[in-house]
Motif scaffolding. Structure first.
Motif, PDB file in Angstrom:
ATOM      1  N   LEU A 281       0.825  -1.202   0.000  1.00 28.36           N
ATOM      2  CA  LEU A 281       0.000   0.000   0.000  1.00 28.36           C
ATOM      3  C   LEU A 281       0.860   1.254   0.000  1.00 28.36           C
ATOM      4  O   LEU A 281       0.569   2.216  -0.731  1.00 28.36           O
ATOM      5  N   LEU A 285       1.146   1.721  -4.289  1.00 28.77           N
ATOM      6  CA  LEU A 285      -0.028   2.570  -4.519  1.00 28.77           C
ATOM      7  C   LEU A 285       0.262   4.041  -4.235  1.00 28.77           C
ATOM      8  O   LEU A 285      -0.018   4.905  -5.061  1.00 28.77           O
ATOM      9  N   ASN A 286       0.830   4.327  -3.065  1.00 33.00           N
ATOM     10  CA  ASN A 286       1.013   5.727  -2.680  1.00 33.00           C
ATOM     11  C   ASN A 286       2.233   6.376  -3.319  1.00 33.00           C
ATOM     12  O   ASN A 286       2.256   7.590  -3.511  1.00 33.00           O
ATOM     13  N   HIS A 289       2.004   4.839  -7.580  1.00 33.62           N
ATOM     14  CA  HIS A 289       0.696   5.174  -8.147  1.00 33.62           C
ATOM     15  C   HIS A 289       0.226   4.148  -9.182  1.00 33.62           C
ATOM     16  O   HIS A 289      -0.313   4.504 -10.234  1.00 33.62           O
ATOM     17  N   PRO A 291      -2.339   1.155 -10.465  1.00 35.47           N
ATOM     18  CA  PRO A 291      -3.808   1.089 -10.313  1.00 35.47           C
ATOM     19  C   PRO A 291      -4.224   0.208  -9.147  1.00 35.47           C
ATOM     20  O   PRO A 291      -3.716  -0.895  -8.972  1.00 35.47           O
ATOM     21  N   ARG A 292      -5.149   0.718  -8.373  1.00 36.66           N
ATOM     22  CA  ARG A 292      -5.654  -0.025  -7.220  1.00 36.66           C
ATOM     23  C   ARG A 292      -6.464  -1.232  -7.688  1.00 36.66           C
ATOM     24  O   ARG A 292      -7.127  -1.186  -8.719  1.00 36.66           O
ATOM     25  N   SER A 293      -6.410  -2.293  -6.922  1.00 38.84           N
ATOM     26  CA  SER A 293      -7.162  -3.520  -7.185  1.00 38.84           C
ATOM     27  C   SER A 293      -6.783  -4.156  -8.516  1.00 38.84           C
ATOM     28  O   SER A 293      -7.612  -4.777  -9.173  1.00 38.84           O
ATOM     29  N   VAL A 297      -0.391  -5.091  -8.856  1.00 39.51           N
ATOM     30  CA  VAL A 297      -0.090  -4.693  -7.479  1.00 39.51           C
ATOM     31  C   VAL A 297      -0.136  -5.911  -6.552  1.00 39.51           C
ATOM     32  O   VAL A 297       0.733  -6.087  -5.690  1.00 39.51           O
ATOM     33  N   THR A 301       3.081  -7.411  -4.425  1.00 42.07           N
ATOM     34  CA  THR A 301       2.997  -7.582  -2.969  1.00 42.07           C
ATOM     35  C   THR A 301       3.241  -9.035  -2.570  1.00 42.07           C
ATOM     36  O   THR A 301       3.991  -9.321  -1.621  1.00 42.07           O
ATOM     37  N   ILE A 373      -4.352  -3.663  -0.170  1.00 39.82           N
ATOM     38  CA  ILE A 373      -4.085  -2.930  -1.407  1.00 39.82           C
ATOM     39  C   ILE A 373      -5.357  -2.704  -2.222  1.00 39.82           C
ATOM     40  O   ILE A 373      -5.285  -2.331  -3.389  1.00 39.82           O
ATOM     41  N   GLY A 374      -6.511  -2.922  -1.620  1.00 35.50           N
ATOM     42  CA  GLY A 374      -7.765  -2.546  -2.247  1.00 35.50           C
ATOM     43  C   GLY A 374      -8.376  -3.571  -3.161  1.00 35.50           C
ATOM     44  O   GLY A 374      -9.279  -3.232  -3.940  1.00 35.50           O
ATOM     45  N   PRO A 389      -8.858  -4.020 -13.289  1.00 34.83           N
ATOM     46  CA  PRO A 389      -9.380  -4.306 -11.942  1.00 34.83           C
ATOM     47  C   PRO A 389      -9.764  -5.779 -11.812  1.00 34.83           C
ATOM     48  O   PRO A 389     -10.352  -6.363 -12.724  1.00 34.83           O
TER      49      PRO A 389
END
Length: 441
Positions: A281, A285-286, A289, A291-293, A297, A301, A373-374, A389
């Protein structure tokens, strides 16, 4: 020495020998009894573990096997041209925008002409899933020549009707204790008597994504998302972990820095997975940047989480190769790099692959880092790449377990069975690789 003294001395020796033998036999008997108790305790522990495992499996299978069958209701639908294509243009946009729900309602009213009250009509229309109108739309778009004809369709039943037909709802219980009314039970029994209700293999469960309608929700979107994540995880973690293990085991000098690295790798293997989720996260992500979900990502992780496990397994496999292999290669003039690449690494590869597959199996079953991480988002579409997604099987199970509908209980257990099937398959591959390529020195 007199004869009497000799006899007394001999008697004492015999008594001493007898006492010594009795003590030895007593100690031996106690050791054998301790061994038997230890074996019984071990056998009892195994039986308890197998009993608990059996209870879990019976509970999961008992609740989830019905997820693999679906209830369908047959309706004869009049594909009325005045509703579908009133101007006869044949334009797919006009056909696609038609009110197919009206056609289903007309079919239900034709099947039960005695139902006139508005409240009862609303319940009657709810016997079939809301997906029914989409299925008719797709059929008409694929077969425009069918407009103006009458066709028989098998539609998925509503989730409550599905539970009723499968026996999860007691028809004889009080009406206030169940979600299906007496009228709906009477209509279903009338359809069953006419052969308009059937249970079939639930292909939607294995071919569709998530849905808020339990009767059409499937695991395929989560399976594809998990596949993309595992691909990313494998492509990143395997080469990095193997190169790290080779360096530490074959080339790194033994000093305080390498000792510090080894200690940290061992500690990272025991770190809770949610910590890696926090790292993903914060970084992916932060900072980056991404894409979430997205599977990219999740794969990054999980690669961080899997790296220490594969490094430890690879080092153990490399250390199991006899030193004589290295000495023979070096004696024949091979360089240290050639010795490792051409001799040591191929012999250690079965153990490395086994550790890698077990690490990937652990990554497949992880949920906590993906939640961080969403990847807990509600995703309906099937992902087509690592940037789309997506969700994963463990997260899908978590989402369904939190849903209040009774039909999602069987979906949850069914998804757990699919996940367990994947894990058993991956562990079986690890065992086969070890048995096939393992060498004993």
């Amino acid at each position: 020495m007199t004869d009497q003294a000799i006899n007394e001395s001999g008697s004492e020796s015999v008594r001493s020998s007898t006492v010594s033998d009795d003590a030895f036999r007593g100690r031996l008997k106690r050791r054998h009894a301790a061994d038997r108790r230890f074996r019984l305790i071990g056998l009892g522990a195994i039986l308890v573990a197998l009993t608990m495992l059996g209870i879990i499996l019976v509970s999961i299978v008992g609740k989830g096997y019905t997820a693999f069958v679906a209830t369908e209701i047959m309706l004869t639908v009049d594909l009325d041209r005045s509703v579908i294509d009133p101007k006869g243009t044949g334009d797919p946009a006009v056909i696609g925008a038609a009110s197919y729900g009206k056609l289903i309602r007309d079919a239900m009213m034709a099947a039960f002409p005695e139902v006139k009250e508005r409240r009862k009509l609303r319940s009657l229309f709810g016997l079939v899933s809301g997906e029914a109108s989409h299925e008719i739309r797709q059929y008409v778009l694929d077969n425009p020549d069918a407009i103006g004809t009458r066709q028989a369709f098998w539609f998925p039943a509503d989730d409550n009707i599905d539970m009723l037909v499968k026996g999860h709802i007691d028809r004889k219980s009080a009406e206030g204790d169940r979600k299906v009314s007496n009228d709906e039970i009477a209509w279903v029994e009338q359809l069953e008597a006419s052969g308009a209700v059937r249970t079939v293999f639930n292909s939607r469960f294995f071919s569709s994504g998530d849905s808020r309608e339990p009767e059409i929700a499937g695991v395929w979107g989560a399976v594809v998302g998990s596949f993309f994540m595992l691909v990313v995880t494998l492509l990143l973690s395997f080469p990095i972990a193997v190169m790290t293990a080779v360096y530490l085991e074959e080339f790194a000098p033994k000093n305080r820095w390498t000792d510090l690295i080894e200690v940290n790798i061992n500690n990272l293997a025991a770190v809770p997975s949610i910590v890696f989720g926090l790292l993903g996260l914060a970084v992916f992500l932060n900072v980056m940047h991404l894409p979430r979900s997205a599977p990219i990502v999740g794969g990054l992780t999980l690669a961080l989480m899997t790296l220490p496990t594969i490094v430890i397994a690879a080092r153990a496999a490399l250390g199991a190769v006899p030193p004589s292999i290295r000495q023979a290669a070096l004696g024949m003039g091979a360089s240290p790099m050639q010795t490792v690449l051409h001799h040591v690494l191929p012999l250690a590869m079965p153990g490395i692959l086994t550790g890698t597959i077990l690490g990937m199996a652990r990554a497949l079953g992880e949920t906590a880092p993906l939640l961080m991480i969403g990847m807990v988002a509600f995703i309906v579409d099937i992902p087509s790449g690592v940037m789309d997604p997506a969700t994963a099987l463990p997260v899908q199970i978590y989402l369904w377990a939190d849903s209040p509908e009774r039909a999602f209980v069987e979906k949850t257990s069914g998804a757990i069975m699919v996940l367990l099937g994947f894990l058993i398959f991956m562990n079986a591959i690890a065992v086969l690789l070890r048995k096939r390529f393992e060498r004993r020195w």
